[in-house]
Write a protein that holds these residues in place. Structure first.
Motif, PDB file in Angstrom:
ATOM      1  N   CYS A 191      -0.427   1.155  -4.020  1.00 33.61           N
ATOM      2  CA  CYS A 191       0.207   0.284  -4.807  1.00 33.61           C
ATOM      3  C   CYS A 191      -1.053  -0.702  -5.507  1.00 33.61           C
ATOM      4  O   CYS A 191      -2.299  -0.414  -5.135  1.00 33.61           O
ATOM      5  CB  CYS A 191       0.904  -0.849  -4.087  1.00 33.61           C
ATOM      6  SG  CYS A 191       1.969  -0.086  -2.697  1.00 33.61           S
ATOM      7  N   THR A 192      -0.480  -1.328  -6.671  1.00 36.16           N
ATOM      8  CA  THR A 192      -1.328  -2.082  -7.435  1.00 36.16           C
ATOM      9  C   THR A 192      -0.807  -3.768  -7.062  1.00 36.16           C
ATOM     10  O   THR A 192       0.292  -3.849  -7.502  1.00 36.16           O
ATOM     11  CB  THR A 192      -1.333  -1.761  -9.026  1.00 36.16           C
ATOM     12  OG1 THR A 192      -1.753  -0.543  -8.922  1.00 36.16           O
ATOM     13  CG2 THR A 192      -2.256  -2.657  -9.584  1.00 36.16           C
ATOM     14  N   THR A 193      -1.663  -4.616  -7.120  1.00 31.22           N
ATOM     15  CA  THR A 193      -1.201  -5.940  -6.695  1.00 31.22           C
ATOM     16  C   THR A 193      -2.233  -7.015  -7.780  1.00 31.22           C
ATOM     17  O   THR A 193      -3.522  -6.726  -7.665  1.00 31.22           O
ATOM     18  CB  THR A 193      -1.507  -6.497  -5.467  1.00 31.22           C
ATOM     19  OG1 THR A 193      -0.713  -5.535  -4.581  1.00 31.22           O
ATOM     20  CG2 THR A 193      -0.966  -7.837  -5.115  1.00 31.22           C
TER      21      THR A 193
ATOM     22  N   TYR B  62      -6.316  -2.870  -5.693  1.00 27.79           N
ATOM     23  CA  TYR B  62      -5.864  -1.109  -5.526  1.00 27.79           C
ATOM     24  C   TYR B  62      -5.754  -0.711  -4.111  1.00 27.79           C
ATOM     25  O   TYR B  62      -5.535  -1.403  -3.166  1.00 27.79           O
ATOM     26  CB  TYR B  62      -6.701  -0.476  -6.489  1.00 27.79           C
ATOM     27  CG  TYR B  62      -6.749  -1.175  -7.971  1.00 27.79           C
ATOM     28  CD1 TYR B  62      -5.627  -0.740  -8.901  1.00 27.79           C
ATOM     29  CD2 TYR B  62      -7.684  -1.944  -8.584  1.00 27.79           C
ATOM     30  CE1 TYR B  62      -5.637  -1.368 -10.230  1.00 27.79           C
ATOM     31  CE2 TYR B  62      -7.613  -2.665  -9.543  1.00 27.79           C
ATOM     32  CZ  TYR B  62      -6.731  -2.157 -10.345  1.00 27.79           C
ATOM     33  OH  TYR B  62      -6.747  -2.766 -11.783  1.00 27.79           O
ATOM     34  N   ASN B  63      -6.144   0.496  -4.012  1.00 26.24           N
ATOM     35  CA  ASN B  63      -6.260   1.098  -2.786  1.00 26.24           C
ATOM     36  C   ASN B  63      -7.499   1.644  -2.123  1.00 26.24           C
ATOM     37  O   ASN B  63      -7.586   2.935  -1.713  1.00 26.24           O
ATOM     38  CB  ASN B  63      -5.156   2.602  -2.880  1.00 26.24           C
ATOM     39  CG  ASN B  63      -3.715   1.753  -3.092  1.00 26.24           C
ATOM     40  OD1 ASN B  63      -3.434   1.942  -4.116  1.00 26.24           O
ATOM     41  ND2 ASN B  63      -3.182   1.300  -2.138  1.00 26.24           N
TER      42      ASN B  63
ATOM     43  N   HIS C  22       3.292  -7.130  -7.969  1.00 24.15           N
ATOM     44  CA  HIS C  22       3.059  -6.090  -7.381  1.00 24.15           C
ATOM     45  C   HIS C  22       3.778  -5.034  -7.705  1.00 24.15           C
ATOM     46  O   HIS C  22       5.104  -5.020  -7.623  1.00 24.15           O
ATOM     47  CB  HIS C  22       3.427  -6.486  -5.877  1.00 24.15           C
ATOM     48  CG  HIS C  22       3.134  -5.393  -4.762  1.00 24.15           C
ATOM     49  ND1 HIS C  22       1.831  -5.017  -4.188  1.00 24.15           N
ATOM     50  CD2 HIS C  22       3.981  -4.801  -4.273  1.00 24.15           C
ATOM     51  CE1 HIS C  22       1.894  -4.117  -3.523  1.00 24.15           C
ATOM     52  NE2 HIS C  22       3.272  -3.654  -3.304  1.00 24.15           N
TER      53      HIS C  22
ATOM     54  N   ASN D 103      -1.102  -3.712   0.441  1.00 24.25           N
ATOM     55  CA  ASN D 103      -1.729  -2.264  -0.286  1.00 24.25           C
ATOM     56  C   ASN D 103      -2.318  -1.384   0.990  1.00 24.25           C
ATOM     57  O   ASN D 103      -2.903  -1.903   1.860  1.00 24.25           O
ATOM     58  CB  ASN D 103      -2.900  -2.668  -1.157  1.00 24.25           C
ATOM     59  CG  ASN D 103      -2.296  -3.470  -2.584  1.00 24.25           C
ATOM     60  OD1 ASN D 103      -1.167  -3.538  -2.464  1.00 24.25           O
ATOM     61  ND2 ASN D 103      -3.054  -3.740  -3.266  1.00 24.25           N
TER      62      ASN D 103
ATOM     63  N   SER E 268      -6.987   5.433  -7.081  1.00 23.57           N
ATOM     64  CA  SER E 268      -7.084   4.076  -7.005  1.00 23.57           C
ATOM     65  C   SER E 268      -8.527   3.877  -7.797  1.00 23.57           C
ATOM     66  O   SER E 268      -8.205   2.865  -8.608  1.00 23.57           O
ATOM     67  CB  SER E 268      -7.485   3.713  -5.325  1.00 23.57           C
ATOM     68  OG  SER E 268      -7.708   2.350  -5.485  1.00 23.57           O
TER      69      SER E 268
END
Length: 405
Positions: free
Chosen positions: A120-122, A303-304, A137, A199, A322
């Motif tokens: 995911c992206t936050t 990111y991750n 998010h 994430n 990521s």
């Protein structure tokens, strides 16, 4: 009202009762998820039938029952209500740990590649100049979850355990859930005003006999304040990695980001990196010498991959998605407000590793399930089921003040 693709269920009762009801309501969704992801899940289902796989999950369950028996009740309730085999539900709830252990054992490179693509992206924004205090998010995961995710509003009563010696927390929250999983590892807001998104982070190892991230993430929905949050993270030995993004709506000075991973050098210890996102350096007062954290000014995007713990945690190599999303975020520049954040979260310039993933792209294994905006100032959770950059009509606007009464 919630969209038809992402229904909102309301449940009330004990931990077991609420999970049992959810299991009944989402039985077909869980079956569809498993069927749609069967080529990916089949080797994991087989792996947990092996002696090694059974021990991995048995150790996870023993730790869960010892530290959080009420979440063990939720796992049981979900299995009983859905009539899905318990061993399969454990794979869905302990997915990151299971697939990493399997990959390391079998040395399957294709699973390594899949891991980073599903993250995911936050965006966390805390700016005085634009009067913005928001958490935005993208919830990204397997395409099999696109039609089976749901929101739950849960009102869970406290229960006694161990002959009355322990008592579970009384909880009320709204959270996004994956079919077959207990709440916690996507995003949610609880009655104490704690809002968070999660994430995935991907160490190249699994710590046995500790808590899967799903259980720790579930416990986040009960925290009352920052001190309790810090205590929970330190007292819950993590088997794997994850990132917490959040803040307390009733305490609007700063937002929080944590990178967490298991420390294999010390039994039941975590590596923890805490960052406060501040809008004015004068707001920052350290409580004592032990309160160590870093700071970000005005906004932070996560990111991750580990950014602050990368020197102490050995990460998986296949995190191209990521790092590519991080690079694209750098190109898009500074985030001033929620509109800028939505432009970033809705971006798909990089066809191979877009920030927003849709069915039109080449990667059919992963999709953006939804995008959310938690506005700390208006106390709203706004959910988009489409790309909000192109369609800014939310499918749900939830008044968070309803949780606080």
């Amino acid at each position: 009202m919630a969209s038809s693709r992402i229904p909102l269920y309301r449940v009330k009762g004990t931990h077991y009762e609420c999970a049992h009801t959810i299991g009944e309501l989402t039985r077909e969704s869980i079956r569809h998820r498993i069927a749609d992801d069967l080529p990916y899940l089949t080797p994991l289902f087989a792996f947990v039938q092996t002696e090694y796989g059974q021990k991995l999950h048995r150790d996870f369950l023993e730790t869960t029952r010892s530290l959080y028996p009420w979440y063990w009740d939720e796992l049981r309730g979900l299995a009983d209500g859905s009539a899905i085999p318990f061993e399969q539900l454990l794979v869905l709830n302990f997915l990151n740990e299971t697939r990493t252990a399997y990959r390391l054992l079998e040395e399957k490179k294709q699973l390594e590649n899949e891991t980073g693509e599903k993250g995911c992206t936050t965006v966390l924004i805390n700016r005085k100049d634009t009067n913005t205090l928001s958490l935005l998010h993208n919830e990204d995961h397997s395409t099999a979850l696109y039609m089976t995710g749901y929101l739950v509003e849960a009102d869970i009563q406290s229960s006694k355990y161990e002959d009355g010696k322990r008592e579970s927390p009384k909880e009320k929250f709204i959270a996004y859930c994956y079919a077959g999983g207990i709440p916690g590892n996507a995003f949610g807001v609880n009655k104490h005003g704690f809002a968070c998104t999660l994430n995935g982070l991907y160490p190249n190892f699994v710590a046995h006999g500790r808590l899967p991230r799903q259980i720790i993430n579930r416990a986040l929905l009960s925290v009352k304040n920052e001190e309790e949050l810090d205590k929970l993270i330190h007292a819950s030995p993590a088997a794997y990695g994850f990132c917490i993004n959040g803040g307390f709506i009733h305490q609007c000075n700063y937002l929080l980001n944590y990178e967490i991973g298991p420390n294999l050098n010390i039994d039941n210890e975590n590596y923890i990196s805490k960052c406060r996102i501040i809008n004015n350096e004068d707001n920052l007062e350290k409580k004592d010498d032990d309160d160590e954290y870093s700071t970000a000014f005005n906004y932070l995007i996560h990111y991750n991959h580990y950014e602050r713990l990368d020197k102490v945690i050995n990460q998986q190599k296949a995190l191209q998605s990521s790092h590519s999303r991080w690079k694209r975020g750098q190109e898009l520049g500074e985030i001033f407000n929620s509109k800028d954040a939505i432009c970033l979260l809705g971006d798909y310039e990089n066809e191979a590793f877009p920030i927003f993933r849709s069915s039109n792209q080449s990667d059919v294994k992963s999709r953006t399930l939804c995008t959310i905006h938690i506005n700390f100032l208006t106390k709203e959770l706004i959910l988009y089921q489409h790309n909000p950059k192109e369609n800014n009509e939310p499918s749900l606007t939830y008044n968070l003040a309803d949780l606080f009464v």
